[in-house]
Scaffold this active site. Sequence first.
Site, short mmCIF file in Angstrom:
data_model
loop_
_atom_site.label_atom_id
_atom_site.label_comp_id
_atom_site.label_asym_id
_atom_site.label_seq_id
_atom_site.Cartn_x
_atom_site.Cartn_y
_atom_site.Cartn_z
N ARG A 127 1.40 -8.05 14.07
CA ARG A 127 0.83 -7.03 13.19
C ARG A 127 -0.33 -7.59 12.36
O ARG A 127 -1.32 -6.90 12.12
CB ARG A 127 1.92 -6.47 12.27
CG ARG A 127 2.87 -5.56 13.05
CD ARG A 127 4.17 -5.30 12.32
NE ARG A 127 3.99 -4.54 11.11
CZ ARG A 127 4.89 -4.50 10.12
NH1 ARG A 127 5.99 -5.21 10.20
NH2 ARG A 127 4.66 -3.77 9.06
N LYS A 141 0.81 -1.22 0.00
CA LYS A 141 0.00 0.00 0.00
C LYS A 141 0.85 1.28 0.00
O LYS A 141 0.50 2.25 -0.65
CB LYS A 141 -1.05 0.00 1.11
CG LYS A 141 -0.54 -0.20 2.51
CD LYS A 141 -1.70 -0.37 3.46
CE LYS A 141 -1.27 -0.37 4.91
NZ LYS A 141 -0.14 -1.31 5.22
N ARG A 200 12.54 -6.96 3.57
CA ARG A 200 12.41 -5.53 3.28
C ARG A 200 13.56 -4.72 3.89
O ARG A 200 13.92 -4.92 5.05
CB ARG A 200 11.07 -5.03 3.82
CG ARG A 200 10.89 -3.53 3.64
CD ARG A 200 9.47 -3.12 3.69
NE ARG A 200 8.88 -3.20 5.02
CZ ARG A 200 7.65 -2.82 5.29
NH1 ARG A 200 6.87 -2.39 4.32
NH2 ARG A 200 7.17 -2.90 6.50
N ARG A 246 -7.11 3.16 10.75
CA ARG A 246 -6.81 1.74 10.98
C ARG A 246 -7.74 1.14 12.02
O ARG A 246 -7.65 -0.05 12.30
CB ARG A 246 -5.39 1.63 11.51
CG ARG A 246 -4.43 0.91 10.58
CD ARG A 246 -3.03 1.16 11.08
NE ARG A 246 -2.09 0.17 10.69
CZ ARG A 246 -0.94 0.44 10.07
NH1 ARG A 246 -0.62 1.67 9.74
NH2 ARG A 246 -0.11 -0.52 9.78
N ARG A 305 13.41 -2.44 9.33
CA ARG A 305 12.51 -1.91 10.36
C ARG A 305 12.47 -2.84 11.55
O ARG A 305 12.44 -4.05 11.41
CB ARG A 305 11.10 -1.72 9.77
CG ARG A 305 10.96 -0.41 9.03
CD ARG A 305 9.66 -0.30 8.30
NE ARG A 305 8.49 -0.70 9.09
CZ ARG A 305 7.23 -0.54 8.68
NH1 ARG A 305 7.00 0.01 7.51
NH2 ARG A 305 6.22 -0.93 9.42
P1 AMP Z 1 3.13 1.03 8.85
O1 AMP Z 1 4.35 1.77 8.41
O2 AMP Z 1 1.89 1.57 8.22
O3 AMP Z 1 3.27 -0.46 8.69
O4 AMP Z 1 2.97 1.31 10.44
C1 AMP Z 1 3.98 0.90 11.36
C2 AMP Z 1 3.45 0.94 12.77
O5 AMP Z 1 3.07 2.27 13.12
C3 AMP Z 1 2.20 0.10 13.04
O6 AMP Z 1 2.49 -1.27 13.29
C4 AMP Z 1 1.64 0.81 14.28
O7 AMP Z 1 2.39 0.48 15.44
C5 AMP Z 1 1.93 2.28 13.96
N1 AMP Z 1 0.81 2.90 13.23
C6 AMP Z 1 0.83 3.37 11.95
N2 AMP Z 1 -0.36 3.89 11.61
C7 AMP Z 1 -1.16 3.74 12.68
C8 AMP Z 1 -2.53 4.05 12.97
N3 AMP Z 1 -3.32 4.63 12.05
N4 AMP Z 1 -3.01 3.75 14.19
C9 AMP Z 1 -2.24 3.18 15.14
N5 AMP Z 1 -0.96 2.84 14.94
C10 AMP Z 1 -0.42 3.11 13.74
#
Ligand code: AMP
Length: 217
Positions: free
Chosen positions: A173, A15, A129, A90, A162
């Site tokens: 996750r 995404k 990644r 989310r 990461r």
């Molecule tokens: P992502 O880069 O989108 O995979 O996000 C990495 C991490 O950031 C997630 O596993 C959450 O811990 C946190 N995170 C990102 N977006 C949100 C959100 N909208 N609500 C809560 N936690 C978030």
Amino acid sequence: MNGAFVFLGPPASGKGTQAKLLSERLKVPHISLGDILREAVRAGTDEGNRAKSFMDAGKLVPDELTISLAKERFARSDCKNGFIVDGFPRTLKQAEAFESILGECGIELSSVIYITIPVDVAVSRLSGRRSCKKCGAVYHSEFNPPRKLDVCDRCGEKLYQRRDDTEEVIKTRFSVYEKETLPLVRRYGKSGKLKEIDGSASVDEVRNAIEAAGRGK
Ligand code: AMP
């Protein structure tokens, strides 16, 4: 354009990559809540310090914190003609807040692009990644390696893995995604704005499918 596009999907559905491509095509900002949070952690802000332990464990950061960061970002002038957002909303609470923020900004929700992917494909994508902190480029050690091991082709920065891309955290996750985020698919499905896209194809094929969905095909 005066609309918002939301990208929904499990970890590693692509995404972020697709949101970036669409933002270049539509010439509107790409907003990634994950990037905003990682930047806050790096900068050591109060928000970043609060978010860090949730992120490292693969859990969601509390709604009130993500909603306030998102609201602040959407209010900036570059969003006035619309934007592309990935990683937000989310949860149902975030979705409700998002709808009020859009109303306040006078921006319509154009589409929710829901990218699906089988779990085994996602896990293999995530464990390989590698990302660049400086320019945001994303690589895969096997499927899309940089020319020089662990060095960004674009800007020469050292690549990193990461902290939440380890097998244990990946499992958390996924289960968080199923419990908290999947209900949004049903919600947006009812609104008629959901476009479901198979994310297991190549980056170009997925991009074409998103463009075709935008043309109503
Ligand atoms: P992502 O880069 O989108 O995979 O996000 C990495 C991490 O950031 C997630 O596993 C959450 O811990 C946190 N995170 C990102 N977006 C949100 C959100 N909208 N609500 C809560 N936690 C978030």
